[in-house]
Design a protein around this motif. Structure first.
Motif, PDB file in Angstrom:
ATOM      1  N   ASP A  48      10.927   4.056 -18.339  1.00  0.00           N
ATOM      2  CA  ASP A  48       9.654   3.949 -17.605  1.00  0.00           C
ATOM      3  C   ASP A  48       9.693   2.924 -16.475  1.00  0.00           C
ATOM      4  O   ASP A  48       8.640   2.435 -16.041  1.00  0.00           O
ATOM      5  CB  ASP A  48       8.494   3.620 -18.551  1.00  0.00           C
ATOM      6  N   ASP A  51      10.024   2.360 -10.446  1.00  0.00           N
ATOM      7  CA  ASP A  51      10.343   1.728  -9.171  1.00  0.00           C
ATOM      8  C   ASP A  51      11.820   1.380  -9.080  1.00  0.00           C
ATOM      9  O   ASP A  51      12.466   1.582  -8.051  1.00  0.00           O
ATOM     10  CB  ASP A  51       9.483   0.477  -8.971  1.00  0.00           C
ATOM     11  N   ASN A 137      -1.290  -3.192 -10.101  1.00  0.00           N
ATOM     12  CA  ASN A 137       0.089  -3.118 -10.569  1.00  0.00           C
ATOM     13  C   ASN A 137       0.584  -4.522 -10.911  1.00  0.00           C
ATOM     14  O   ASN A 137       0.750  -5.373 -10.024  1.00  0.00           O
ATOM     15  CB  ASN A 137       0.971  -2.486  -9.491  1.00  0.00           C
ATOM     16  N   HIS A 226       1.404   1.300  -1.153  1.00  0.00           N
ATOM     17  CA  HIS A 226       0.811   1.783  -2.401  1.00  0.00           C
ATOM     18  C   HIS A 226       1.233   0.919  -3.587  1.00  0.00           C
ATOM     19  O   HIS A 226       0.897   1.224  -4.726  1.00  0.00           O
ATOM     20  CB  HIS A 226       1.232   3.237  -2.654  1.00  0.00           C
ATOM     21  N   PHE A 229      -1.027  -0.102  -6.574  1.00  0.00           N
ATOM     22  CA  PHE A 229      -1.498   0.832  -7.589  1.00  0.00           C
ATOM     23  C   PHE A 229      -0.378   1.488  -8.387  1.00  0.00           C
ATOM     24  O   PHE A 229      -0.638   2.076  -9.435  1.00  0.00           O
ATOM     25  CB  PHE A 229      -2.329   1.939  -6.918  1.00  0.00           C
ATOM     26  N   GLY A 230       0.849   1.430  -7.913  1.00  0.00           N
ATOM     27  CA  GLY A 230       1.933   2.088  -8.624  1.00  0.00           C
ATOM     28  C   GLY A 230       3.277   1.515  -8.228  1.00  0.00           C
ATOM     29  O   GLY A 230       3.359   0.520  -7.507  1.00  0.00           O
ATOM     30  N   PRO A 231       4.362   2.135  -8.677  1.00  0.00           N
ATOM     31  CA  PRO A 231       5.700   1.644  -8.338  1.00  0.00           C
ATOM     32  C   PRO A 231       5.923   1.655  -6.832  1.00  0.00           C
ATOM     33  O   PRO A 231       5.609   2.622  -6.152  1.00  0.00           O
ATOM     34  CB  PRO A 231       6.624   2.645  -9.047  1.00  0.00           C
TER      35      PRO A 231
END
Length: 342
Positions: A48, A51, A137, A226, A229-231
Motif C-alpha cells: 500500500d 507513492d 495526506n 494533489h 489528498f493522495g500519493p
C-alpha cells in the motif's frame, strides 16, 4: 494470500539478484535491473505504498534503465574478466551481515504496536496532523513539515549527486576513440555509424508521443498539486516530468529539445529548487521562528503550514526534474559529440 504474494515477490527478487551477480553481459544486467525495479514497485504496491511504487516504476524501470544503457554506449557490453578473491568477499559479507543482525536484536518486532515510535510520534502524526497542518495526506505533512529539515537534506543530496555526475561526464574523455575519428576524417575516410535511424523518422512514434506527452505532463502537475489528498509530491512529480522530457529527447532528438530548454537553464533550475526550499527556512529565521517553521507565512497557523508545504514541494519538484533531465541530456550530448548518436 497477501503473505504468499510477499514470499513470491521476495523469491523473484532473490533470483534476479543472483542472476545479476552471475552474468557478465552488461546489457542483460541492465535489463535484469529493470525487472528488479518492476518487482520492487509491485512489492510496494502490495504494501500500500503507492507513492513509492510509482516513483520506483518511473526511476527504477524507466530513467535508470535509460541512463545505464546510455552509459553502455560509452563503455562496452561485456564485463572484463578479472581475478576475484571469493573467500575474502564471502568473509566481508558474513561479518557485515552478522553486525547488522546483532544490531537488530534489541529492536522491537517488525510492525509491533508497542514499538517506541508507535507510542508517541506516530500517534501524534495520526491524531494531530490534519489539525496542525490542514493536510489530509499524513505522508505529505510529515515529509514537508514535521520532517522538513530531513527532506531538505535529501534534496541537497540529489542536487549534489547530480552535479557530481555532470563533473564526471564532462571531465572525462576517450582520447583513443576521438583520435581515431579525427584520423579517419583527415585521411578522407568516411566514418560510418551502426546506430539505427533516428526515431523521429517514424510517423507512428511521433504521433503517439505527441498525444502522450501532454497527458503525462498533466499527470505530473496533478501529482505535484494533489499531494494534499493522495500519493504524490515534488519527488514523484519531478520524476514524471523528467520522463516526459526524456521521451521527447528520444523521439525528436537532443537538438530539438535544446531549442526549448538548454543545459544552462537546467543547471539554474536544479539550483533554484534547492534555493526555494532553503529560502523558506531562512525566512522563518528572519521572522524569529524556527528553521522551516511556516507560521510566519500567514496569521492562521494552519493556512501557514499549508502554504509552506506548497512552496517547498514546488522546490523539490523543480530540482528533481531538472537534475534528472540534466544528467540524461549530458549523456546524450556526449554520445552525439563522439558520433555515436544523431
Amino acid at each position: 494470500m497477501e503473505s504468499l504474494i510477499h514470499i513470491v515477490l521476495l523469491c523473484f527478487l532473490l533470483l534476479t539478484v543472483f542472476a545479476i551477480v552471475r552474468m557478465h553481459d552488461l546489457f542483460a544486467i541492465v535489463m535484469l535491473l529493470s525487472i528488479y525495479g518492476f518487482l520492487c514497485a509491485s512489492f510496494f504496491m502490495v504494501m500500500d505504498a503507492v507513492d513509492v511504487a510509482f516513483t520506483e516504476a518511473a526511476v527504477g524501470i524507466g530513467i535508470s534503465t535509460l541512463l545505464l544503457l546510455s552509459a553502455l554506449t560509452l563503455t562496452g557490453r561485456f564485463e572484463k574478466k578479472q581475478r576475484h578473491k571469493p573467500l575474502l568477499a564471502v568473509f566481508s559479507v558474513a561479518i557485515t551481515a552478522s553486525l547488522l543482525i546483532y544490531g537488530t536484536l534489541q529492536m522491537p518486532p517488525f510492525g509491533s504496536a508497542y514499538a517506541p515510535a508507535h507510542q508517541h510520534i506516530a500517534t501524534h502524526y495520526i491524531t494531530q496532523s490534519f489539525g496542525e497542518t490542514g493536510i489530509i495526506n499524513i505522508v505529505t505533512s510529515v515529509l514537508a513539515s514535521y520532517r522538513g529539515y530531513d527532506t531538505l537534506g535529501e534534496l541537497i543530496v540529489i542536487f549534489t549527486a547530480g552535479m557530481g555526475v555532470l563533473v564526471l561526464l564532462r571531465g572525462t574523455t576517450s582520447p583513443a576513440k576521438d583520435s581515431a575519428i579525427k584520423d579517419s576524417a583527415i585521411k578522407g575516410k568516411r566514418v560510418t555509424s551502426k546506430q539505427p535511424a533516428p526515431m523521429k523518422q517514424h510517423a507512428i512514434l511521433r504521433i503517439v508521443s505527441k498525444m502522450l506527452i501532454p497527458l503525462i505532463l498533466l499527470f505530473a502537475l496533478y501529482v505535484q498539486f494533489h499531494a494534499d489528498f493522495g500519493p504524490g509530491g515534488g519527488f514523484q512529480a519531478g520524476v514524471i516530468f523528467a520522463s516526459v522530457i526524456i521521451l521527447y529527447v528520444m523521439i525528436f532528438g537532443l537538438r530539438a529539445t535544446q531549442k526549448t530548454i538548454s543545459l544552462a537553464w537546467l543547471e539554474f533550475l536544479a539550483a533554484l529548487g534547492v534555493l526555494i526550499f532553503g529560502s523558506v527556512g531562512l525566512l522563518s529565521l528572519l521572522f524569529g521562528e524556527n528553521f522551516l517553521d511556516y507560521n510566519m507565512l500567514s496569521s492562521d497557523p494552519v493556512q501557514a503550514q499549508h502554504l509552506g508545504i506548497f512552496v517547498v514541494e514546488i522546490g523539490v519538484g523543480i530540482t528533481v526534474a531538472a537534475t534528472i533531465i540534466l544528467i540524461f541530456m549530458t549523456f546524450t550530448g556526449r554520445m552525439a559529440n563522439r558520433g555515436e548518436q544523431q
